[in-house]
Motif scaffolding. Structure first.
Motif, PDB file in Angstrom:
ATOM      1  N   LYS A 258      44.691  34.457  -0.281  1.00 60.55           N
ATOM      2  CA  LYS A 258      43.582  33.695  -0.859  1.00 60.55           C
ATOM      3  C   LYS A 258      42.620  34.584  -1.655  1.00 60.55           C
ATOM      4  O   LYS A 258      42.138  34.186  -2.711  1.00 60.55           O
ATOM      5  N   SER A 259      42.360  35.784  -1.133  1.00 62.18           N
ATOM      6  CA  SER A 259      41.434  36.694  -1.836  1.00 62.18           C
ATOM      7  C   SER A 259      41.982  37.087  -3.202  1.00 62.18           C
ATOM      8  O   SER A 259      41.234  37.213  -4.177  1.00 62.18           O
ATOM      9  N   THR A 260      43.299  37.277  -3.285  1.00 55.81           N
ATOM     10  CA  THR A 260      43.937  37.623  -4.563  1.00 55.81           C
ATOM     11  C   THR A 260      43.797  36.452  -5.535  1.00 55.81           C
ATOM     12  O   THR A 260      43.460  36.644  -6.717  1.00 55.81           O
ATOM     13  N   VAL A 261      44.032  35.234  -5.052  1.00 54.58           N
ATOM     14  CA  VAL A 261      43.906  34.033  -5.896  1.00 54.58           C
ATOM     15  C   VAL A 261      42.455  33.890  -6.372  1.00 54.58           C
ATOM     16  O   VAL A 261      42.193  33.597  -7.545  1.00 54.58           O
ATOM     17  N   SER A 262      41.526  34.128  -5.469  1.00 61.25           N
ATOM     18  CA  SER A 262      40.102  34.058  -5.791  1.00 61.25           C
ATOM     19  C   SER A 262      39.756  35.030  -6.926  1.00 61.25           C
ATOM     20  O   SER A 262      39.062  34.681  -7.890  1.00 61.25           O
ATOM     21  N   ALA A 263      40.293  36.257  -6.833  1.00 56.83           N
ATOM     22  CA  ALA A 263      40.036  37.281  -7.860  1.00 56.83           C
ATOM     23  C   ALA A 263      40.639  36.871  -9.207  1.00 56.83           C
ATOM     24  O   ALA A 263      40.018  37.065 -10.259  1.00 56.83           O
ATOM     25  N   ILE A 264      41.846  36.291  -9.181  1.00 55.46           N
ATOM     26  CA  ILE A 264      42.482  35.853 -10.435  1.00 55.46           C
ATOM     27  C   ILE A 264      41.664  34.728 -11.070  1.00 55.46           C
ATOM     28  O   ILE A 264      41.423  34.719 -12.284  1.00 55.46           O
ATOM     29  N   LEU A 265      41.209  33.775 -10.251  1.00 55.75           N
ATOM     30  CA  LEU A 265      40.387  32.673 -10.778  1.00 55.75           C
ATOM     31  C   LEU A 265      39.108  33.210 -11.428  1.00 55.75           C
ATOM     32  O   LEU A 265      38.702  32.734 -12.495  1.00 55.75           O
ATOM     33  N   ALA A 266      38.498  34.207 -10.809  1.00 56.93           N
ATOM     34  CA  ALA A 266      37.286  34.812 -11.384  1.00 56.93           C
ATOM     35  C   ALA A 266      37.599  35.464 -12.730  1.00 56.93           C
ATOM     36  O   ALA A 266      36.850  35.321 -13.698  1.00 56.93           O
ATOM     37  N   GLU A 267      38.754  36.163 -12.806  1.00 58.91           N
ATOM     38  CA  GLU A 267      39.171  36.785 -14.073  1.00 58.91           C
ATOM     39  C   GLU A 267      39.361  35.739 -15.163  1.00 58.91           C
ATOM     40  O   GLU A 267      39.087  35.981 -16.334  1.00 58.91           O
ATOM     41  N   LEU A 268      39.866  34.563 -14.757  1.00 57.59           N
ATOM     42  CA  LEU A 268      40.138  33.494 -15.729  1.00 57.59           C
ATOM     43  C   LEU A 268      38.869  32.774 -16.183  1.00 57.59           C
ATOM     44  O   LEU A 268      38.910  31.981 -17.112  1.00 57.59           O
ATOM     45  N   GLY A 269      37.760  33.051 -15.499  1.00 57.59           N
ATOM     46  CA  GLY A 269      36.497  32.465 -15.945  1.00 57.59           C
ATOM     47  C   GLY A 269      35.814  31.541 -14.956  1.00 57.59           C
ATOM     48  O   GLY A 269      34.738  30.994 -15.235  1.00 57.59           O
ATOM     49  N   ALA A 270      36.429  31.344 -13.780  1.00 56.04           N
ATOM     50  CA  ALA A 270      35.784  30.502 -12.766  1.00 56.04           C
ATOM     51  C   ALA A 270      34.588  31.246 -12.177  1.00 56.04           C
ATOM     52  O   ALA A 270      34.558  32.472 -12.135  1.00 56.04           O
ATOM     53  N   VAL A 271      33.589  30.476 -11.727  1.00 55.62           N
ATOM     54  CA  VAL A 271      32.478  31.044 -10.963  1.00 55.62           C
ATOM     55  C   VAL A 271      32.895  30.936  -9.495  1.00 55.62           C
ATOM     56  O   VAL A 271      33.049  29.835  -8.969  1.00 55.62           O
ATOM     57  N   VAL A 272      33.137  32.088  -8.853  1.00 56.45           N
ATOM     58  CA  VAL A 272      33.618  32.071  -7.467  1.00 56.45           C
ATOM     59  C   VAL A 272      32.454  32.317  -6.517  1.00 56.45           C
ATOM     60  O   VAL A 272      31.709  33.288  -6.662  1.00 56.45           O
ATOM     61  N   ILE A 273      32.301  31.411  -5.560  1.00 55.89           N
ATOM     62  CA  ILE A 273      31.267  31.543  -4.531  1.00 55.89           C
ATOM     63  C   ILE A 273      31.970  31.757  -3.194  1.00 55.89           C
ATOM     64  O   ILE A 273      32.660  30.876  -2.701  1.00 55.89           O
ATOM     65  N   ASP A 274      31.824  32.968  -2.655  1.00 56.97           N
ATOM     66  CA  ASP A 274      32.518  33.359  -1.427  1.00 56.97           C
ATOM     67  C   ASP A 274      31.516  33.315  -0.269  1.00 56.97           C
ATOM     68  O   ASP A 274      30.666  34.194  -0.138  1.00 56.97           O
ATOM     69  N   ALA A 275      31.624  32.280   0.572  1.00 55.53           N
ATOM     70  CA  ALA A 275      30.661  32.077   1.660  1.00 55.53           C
ATOM     71  C   ALA A 275      30.662  33.250   2.642  1.00 55.53           C
ATOM     72  O   ALA A 275      29.604  33.659   3.132  1.00 55.53           O
ATOM     73  N   ASP A 276      31.850  33.834   2.918  1.00 61.59           N
ATOM     74  CA  ASP A 276      31.923  34.974   3.839  1.00 61.59           C
ATOM     75  C   ASP A 276      31.166  36.179   3.286  1.00 61.59           C
ATOM     76  O   ASP A 276      30.460  36.877   4.003  1.00 61.59           O
ATOM     77  N   LYS A 277      31.343  36.402   1.980  1.00 65.30           N
ATOM     78  CA  LYS A 277      30.662  37.527   1.329  1.00 65.30           C
ATOM     79  C   LYS A 277      29.141  37.307   1.362  1.00 65.30           C
ATOM     80  O   LYS A 277      28.367  38.220   1.648  1.00 65.30           O
ATOM     81  N   LEU A 278      28.727  36.068   1.089  1.00 63.10           N
ATOM     82  CA  LEU A 278      27.297  35.754   1.134  1.00 63.10           C
ATOM     83  C   LEU A 278      26.744  35.932   2.546  1.00 63.10           C
ATOM     84  O   LEU A 278      25.620  36.400   2.720  1.00 63.10           O
ATOM     85  N   ALA A 279      27.554  35.569   3.554  1.00 57.95           N
ATOM     86  CA  ALA A 279      27.110  35.717   4.948  1.00 57.95           C
ATOM     87  C   ALA A 279      26.852  37.189   5.286  1.00 57.95           C
ATOM     88  O   ALA A 279      25.978  37.509   6.092  1.00 57.95           O
ATOM     89  N   ARG A 280      27.607  38.087   4.647  1.00 61.12           N
ATOM     90  CA  ARG A 280      27.350  39.525   4.843  1.00 61.12           C
ATOM     91  C   ARG A 280      26.098  39.953   4.071  1.00 61.12           C
ATOM     92  O   ARG A 280      25.282  40.712   4.560  1.00 61.12           O
ATOM     93  N   GLU A 281      25.968  39.440   2.839  1.00 62.10           N
ATOM     94  CA  GLU A 281      24.836  39.841   1.987  1.00 62.10           C
ATOM     95  C   GLU A 281      23.486  39.445   2.588  1.00 62.10           C
ATOM     96  O   GLU A 281      22.527  40.198   2.487  1.00 62.10           O
ATOM     97  N   VAL A 282      23.409  38.255   3.199  1.00 61.33           N
ATOM     98  CA  VAL A 282      22.093  37.769   3.663  1.00 61.33           C
ATOM     99  C   VAL A 282      21.579  38.516   4.890  1.00 61.33           C
ATOM    100  O   VAL A 282      20.425  38.345   5.284  1.00 61.33           O
ATOM    101  N   VAL A 283      22.450  39.362   5.511  1.00 57.70           N
ATOM    102  CA  VAL A 283      21.970  40.174   6.642  1.00 57.70           C
ATOM    103  C   VAL A 283      22.122  41.673   6.346  1.00 57.70           C
ATOM    104  O   VAL A 283      22.231  42.494   7.253  1.00 57.70           O
ATOM    105  N   GLU A 284      22.118  42.027   5.053  1.00 56.26           N
ATOM    106  CA  GLU A 284      22.145  43.450   4.701  1.00 56.26           C
ATOM    107  C   GLU A 284      20.811  44.098   5.062  1.00 56.26           C
ATOM    108  O   GLU A 284      19.799  43.416   5.233  1.00 56.26           O
ATOM    109  N   ARG A 285      20.846  45.417   5.141  1.00 63.91           N
ATOM    110  CA  ARG A 285      19.642  46.178   5.489  1.00 63.91           C
ATOM    111  C   ARG A 285      18.472  45.802   4.566  1.00 63.91           C
ATOM    112  O   ARG A 285      18.647  45.707   3.355  1.00 63.91           O
ATOM    113  N   GLY A 286      17.312  45.561   5.165  1.00 61.00           N
ATOM    114  CA  GLY A 286      16.118  45.253   4.376  1.00 61.00           C
ATOM    115  C   GLY A 286      15.934  43.781   4.054  1.00 61.00           C
ATOM    116  O   GLY A 286      14.947  43.406   3.438  1.00 61.00           O
ATOM    117  N   THR A 287      16.862  42.928   4.479  1.00 58.94           N
ATOM    118  CA  THR A 287      16.731  41.495   4.173  1.00 58.94           C
ATOM    119  C   THR A 287      15.978  40.773   5.285  1.00 58.94           C
ATOM    120  O   THR A 287      16.002  41.195   6.450  1.00 58.94           O
TER     121      THR A 287
END
Length: 199
Positions: free
Chosen positions: A13-42
Motif C-alpha cells: 500500500k505504501s508503494t501505491v501511495s507513493a506512486i499516486l503522489a508522483e502522479l499528482g494525487a494529494v495523499v493524506i496519510d493518517a498514520d504519518k499525521l498521528a506521528r507528526e502531531v506528537v513530535e517533540r515540541g508539539t
C-alpha cells in the motif's frame, strides 16, 4: 474527489501511495499525521506527557513509541485516552490538508484499517491493494524478519481479504513486478481523474 486507499499489511500500500503522489494525487496519510502531531515540541506531545507521565519520553525528549505501544496495547482505557488526544489533532490536520488541495485534485486518504472502520462509504472511491495472504506472510518473513506465527497473527487481526475486496471500487493487484504495479496504478489514477475533471 475523495478516495480511500487501503490494503492488508505487506500488501504494498505504501508503494501505491507513493506512486499516486508522483502522479499528482494529494495523499493524506493518517498514520504519518498521528506521528507528526506528537513530535517533540508539539501541544500533542505535551498532552500525552500530561496524561501518561514523562516516563514515556526518550532521553532526547521524543515520544518512546515502543513503550507507548506496549502500554496501550495491553490496556483499553489507556488506549482510549491516547486516541482522545491524538485523533482530534489528526482530524484537524486532515481538514487543513483537504482545504489546501488544489481545485479538482484527487485526494487520497491512506487508511490501513479502512475496511474495519466502517467508513468506506464516505469516499467517492475506494482503492484496495490486494495480494493473497501467503504473499503477505512471505514478504513479512523476507522483508521484516518476522516469524511465520507473528505474520499470521497480524494478518488475522486485520479485516479479511474478502472484507477488503467487498468495499473496493478499484482493485490494485500487487502480485507482479514493480512495472506491473505502476501500470495498474496509472490505470486507476486515469479512471479517478476522469470523473474529477468532469465534475
Amino acid at each position: 474527489m475523495q478516495v480511500g486507499l487501503t490494503g492488508g499489511i505487506a500488501s504494498g500500500k505504501s508503494t501505491v501511495s507513493a506512486i499516486l503522489a508522483e502522479l499528482g494525487a494529494v495523499v493524506i496519510d493518517a498514520d504519518k499525521l498521528a506521528r507528526e502531531v506528537v513530535e517533540r515540541g508539539t501541544p500533542g506531545l505535551a498532552a500525552v506527557v500530561e496524561a501518561f507521565g514523562e516516563g514515556l519520553l526518550t532521553p532526547d525528549g521524543d515520544l518512546d513509541r515502543p513503550s507507548m505501544g506496549a502500554l496501550v496495547f495491553r490496556d483499553e482505557a489507556r488506549r482510549r485516552t491516547l486516541e482522545s488526544i491524538v485523533h482530534p489533532l489528526v482530524f484537524e490536520r486532515i481538514v487543513a490538508l483537504e482545504e489546501e488541495a488544489p481545485e479538482g485534485a484527487v485526494v487520497v486518504h491512506d487508511i490501513p484499517l479502512l475496511a474495519e472502520s466502517g467508513r468506506a462509504d464516505t469516499f467517492d472511491a475506494v482503492v484496495v491493494v490486494d495480494v493473497p495472504p501467503e504473499t503477505q506472510v512471505e514478504r513479512m518473513l523476507r522483508d521484516r524478519g518476522w516469524t511465520r506465527e507473528d505474520a499470521e497473527s497480524r494478518i488475522a487481526s486485520q479485516a479479511s481479504r474478502e472484507d477488503r475486496l467487498a468495499v473496493a471500487t478499484h482493485v490494485v493487484d500487487n502480485t507482479g513486478s514493480r512495472e506491473d504495479l505502476r501500470r495498474r496504478v496509472e490505470e486507476v489514477y486515469a479512471e479517478l481523474t476522469g470523473p474529477a475533471r468532469a465534475s
